[in-house]
Motif scaffolding. Sequence first.
Motif, short mmCIF file in Angstrom:
data_model
loop_
_atom_site.label_atom_id
_atom_site.label_comp_id
_atom_site.label_asym_id
_atom_site.label_seq_id
_atom_site.Cartn_x
_atom_site.Cartn_y
_atom_site.Cartn_z
N VAL A 83 0.76 -1.26 0.04
CA VAL A 83 0.12 0.08 -0.06
C VAL A 83 0.82 1.17 -0.19
CG1 VAL A 83 -1.76 1.47 1.41
CG2 VAL A 83 -1.70 -1.19 1.32
N CYS A 84 0.47 2.41 -0.91
CA CYS A 84 1.35 3.41 -0.78
C CYS A 84 0.34 4.71 -0.76
CB CYS A 84 2.37 3.31 -1.98
SG CYS A 84 1.84 3.75 -3.67
N GLY A 85 1.12 5.75 -1.12
CA GLY A 85 0.26 7.19 -1.05
C GLY A 85 -0.71 7.36 -2.25
N GLY A 137 -4.74 -1.52 -5.92
CA GLY A 137 -3.38 -2.37 -5.62
C GLY A 137 -2.66 -2.52 -6.89
N HIS A 138 -1.58 -1.78 -6.62
CA HIS A 138 -0.61 -1.96 -7.85
C HIS A 138 0.88 -2.59 -7.40
CE1 HIS A 138 0.00 1.91 -6.07
NE2 HIS A 138 1.43 1.90 -6.29
N GLU A 139 1.28 -2.71 -6.15
CA GLU A 139 2.56 -3.39 -5.46
C GLU A 139 2.56 -4.58 -5.37
OE1 GLU A 139 3.88 -0.62 -2.74
OE2 GLU A 139 3.66 1.07 -3.75
N SER A 140 2.77 -5.59 -6.44
CA SER A 140 2.21 -6.87 -6.22
C SER A 140 3.21 -7.88 -5.96
CB SER A 140 1.34 -7.39 -7.54
OG SER A 140 2.20 -7.39 -8.66
N VAL A 149 9.34 -4.90 -4.79
CA VAL A 149 10.27 -4.75 -5.93
C VAL A 149 9.58 -3.36 -6.94
CG1 VAL A 149 10.13 -5.76 -8.22
CG2 VAL A 149 11.07 -7.12 -6.41
N GLU A 150 8.25 -3.47 -6.82
CA GLU A 150 7.77 -2.40 -7.49
C GLU A 150 8.05 -0.91 -6.94
OE1 GLU A 150 5.08 0.53 -9.20
OE2 GLU A 150 5.13 0.07 -7.01
N PRO A 151 7.64 -0.52 -5.80
CA PRO A 151 8.27 0.68 -5.30
C PRO A 151 9.59 0.89 -5.17
CG PRO A 151 7.54 -0.71 -3.45
CD PRO A 151 7.06 -1.47 -4.51
ZN LIG Z 1 2.68 2.47 -4.98
#
Ligand SMILES: [Zn+2]
Length: 381
Positions: A38-40, A63-66, A152-154
Amino acid sequence: MKAVAVYPARQAVGIADVAEPHIATPTEVKLRMLEVGVCGTDKDICAFAYGTPPPGQDRFVLGHESLGEVVEAGPGVADLRAGDLVVSTVRLPCPDANCAACRAGHYDFCMTGNYREHGIKGLDGFMTEFVVEDRHNLHPVARELREVAVLVEPLTIAEKALIEVREIQQRLHWDGGQQLAVVLGSGPVGLLGAMVLVNAGFETYVYSRSPKPNAKADVAEGVGARYISSEETSIDQMAEQVGNIDLIYEAAGAPQFAFEVLKHLGSNGIYVFTGVPRDQAPVEFDTERIMYNLVLKNQVVVGVVNAGRQAFDNAVRDIGVFAVRWPQALGAIITGRYPMEAFHDPVMGKAGGIKNVIEIGVRGRAQRAPRDEAAAVAGRP
Ligand SMILES: [Zn+2]
Ligand SMILES: [Zn+2]
């Protein structure tokens, strides 16, 4: 199957029942989602500042950071098997034949703005039980990285920034010795940025609000960066202390603070913006000083948004490097793991800590309970 769904028109977010997806083309892969960070961006979407459902739908999955586990691969996929771990690309190219960036595979530089992003713009995200994605958009991760691969994604943000910095620095035709970097902010993007910079050989400072001791400063110092509190040390004092700043990596999202620090960028310096500000009032600004420095000191200011294939490849490689070099600091970035039903506090930004993660499915949770407790204690402010 269950999903965390956003309904922009109704301004609602909740657990929804959605249809389980199935493989439809030979190159698709079905994934069981394990964790979603979860992010901003998620917080802004849940405040309805942005976020667009797929065409014809009134909702989309957040959700995008999987981090997912392969359940089944289509007949055209030779290199993935059930049980393999993968991280999905967030952005997919726009369909415009004239978008040179997307047509060349560099969709993170899309020129039309008609790109799609999982969990953000025009595509369902990953806070759900199963996802089907094309092999082309998946990045395999080693099993041993199960605990940290959701980062990984962030991490791709800092990786993209470093690629840009190295390209800009092609203009420096001499060996200047060890370079000096200042990271603004100590959230996950800032701390992962500090890791990338230390690992790339920069003498790295993290300049952030809270005085020491705190969990974020511990992570920064745990990887060999120096932590300076902006509550205790003014921007002028910080700049005096650091010296000629070769690189500023902004990960705080606070425009006034960010531009004040820009005044202190050194000769031939590069300033990378990664933060996306929201609802900030206009401020007075010393444009003369900035323009004077930009010209007389050969400075470059560059913004970076999400990431393309090379940055994902570098992030998968480096998360493995960091896991060996700084296992404790890397693990300490994840401060909370929540079941999907408890999405509210992390997604609304009420959970505190550094990086909060939604865990999908009970099996994964049972395996990692002891580590979760340790991380939660470490992250308590
Ligand atoms: Zn993010
Ligand atoms: Zn495009």
